[in-house]
Scaffold this active site. Structure first.
Site, PDB file in Angstrom:
ATOM      1  N   HIS A 121      13.029  -6.519  -8.890  1.00  0.00           N
ATOM      2  CA  HIS A 121      13.855  -6.810 -10.059  1.00  0.00           C
ATOM      3  C   HIS A 121      15.313  -6.786  -9.601  1.00  0.00           C
ATOM      4  O   HIS A 121      15.659  -6.015  -8.703  1.00  0.00           O
ATOM      5  CB  HIS A 121      13.650  -5.755 -11.145  1.00  0.00           C
ATOM      6  CG  HIS A 121      12.283  -5.741 -11.743  1.00  0.00           C
ATOM      7  ND1 HIS A 121      12.029  -6.119 -13.037  1.00  0.00           N
ATOM      8  CD2 HIS A 121      11.080  -5.400 -11.211  1.00  0.00           C
ATOM      9  CE1 HIS A 121      10.741  -6.001 -13.296  1.00  0.00           C
ATOM     10  NE2 HIS A 121      10.135  -5.561 -12.198  1.00  0.00           N
ATOM     11  N   PRO A 122      16.167  -7.576 -10.194  1.00  0.00           N
ATOM     12  CA  PRO A 122      17.582  -7.552  -9.789  1.00  0.00           C
ATOM     13  C   PRO A 122      18.257  -6.251 -10.185  1.00  0.00           C
ATOM     14  O   PRO A 122      17.995  -5.711 -11.269  1.00  0.00           O
ATOM     15  CB  PRO A 122      18.182  -8.740 -10.554  1.00  0.00           C
ATOM     16  CG  PRO A 122      17.297  -8.914 -11.737  1.00  0.00           C
ATOM     17  CD  PRO A 122      15.919  -8.538 -11.275  1.00  0.00           C
TER      18      PRO A 122
END
Length: 225
Positions: free
Chosen positions: A95-96
């Protein structure tokens, strides 16, 4: 509809169809697929084994490599003679954590993890390829971060969390995994890397199998060739 899809008989039939498809595709290569393993868009070589309940997706395996029971391997290139223990998690996605306001995939993914899709294209690479070399041993319940590279001959201790690249012929362990020691001295590691024994055919391996019981004997074998 969900009841039909998740019905035990439906699940079993889907597994049988997938088993038949891969058995036909890799006929003669001795692919072994144990009960209810899940395989999607994966390439095999020779003598690979995927044990019970393991899940493999978008992966590629060299010869003689196996995946232990209940392990998950996503978006990975795995070399030959590599041992992946039970309940190992490899390349499960990212996930960023920078720039993006939210880590939730609804803002960057087309995969529909939360059902609705509100973006028109993929905006973040969730599954960069994880590279695992030849003759690697990954112990039970280890976690390997997406996009990491593990060098030839490395050992990952059971229960470790690998967040960074691992050098060839090192032993790493812990959370996060850190160097414990090198398996051999620099000269021996160089010899092993140059030998590329994992590319030899089965007849050569049978002929020289005793040399694999002791590193000194293996050094002598390679000095004579």
């Amino acid at each position: 509809m969900e009841i039909v899809v998740k019905n035990p008989i439906t699940v079993w039939l889907r597994w049988v169809l997938k088993w038949l498809m891969y058995k036909f595709k890799y006929a003669g290569r001795h692919l072994r697929m144990e009960y209810l393993c899940e395989i999607t868009r994966t390439q095999f070589s020779h003598y690979n084994t995927i044990y019970k309940f393991a899940r493999v997706r978008d992966a590629r395996f060299g010869s003689y490599t196996y995946v232990g029971r209940e392990s998950q391997v996503y978006s990975a290139n795995v070399g030959s003679f590599t041992s992946i223990g039970p309940q190992v998690l490899i390349g499960l996605g990212e996930h960023p954590s920078k720039q993006f306001v939210s880590t939730h995939p609804i803002f960057y993914s087309m995969r529909g993890q939360s059902n609705p899709v509100i973006v028109e294209k993929e905006l973040f690479d969730e599954f960069p390829t994880t590279e695992i070399g030849n003759d690697v041993w990954i112990g039970a319940r280890a976690v390997v971060k997406t996009g990491v590279k593990i060098g030839d001959g490395a050992i990952v201790a059971a229960g470790s969390v690998v967040t960074k690249d691992v050098e060839p012929y090192t032993i790493v362990g812990g959370v996060p995994a850190k160097l414990i020691r090198y398996r051999f001295d620099d000269e021996t590691i160089e010899l092993l890397m140059k030998s590329r024994w994992w590319e030899k055919d089965i007849e050569w391996l049978k002929k020289n199998k005793d040399a694999f019981l002791d590193i000194a004997t293996f050094r002598q074998l390679n000095s004579e060739e």
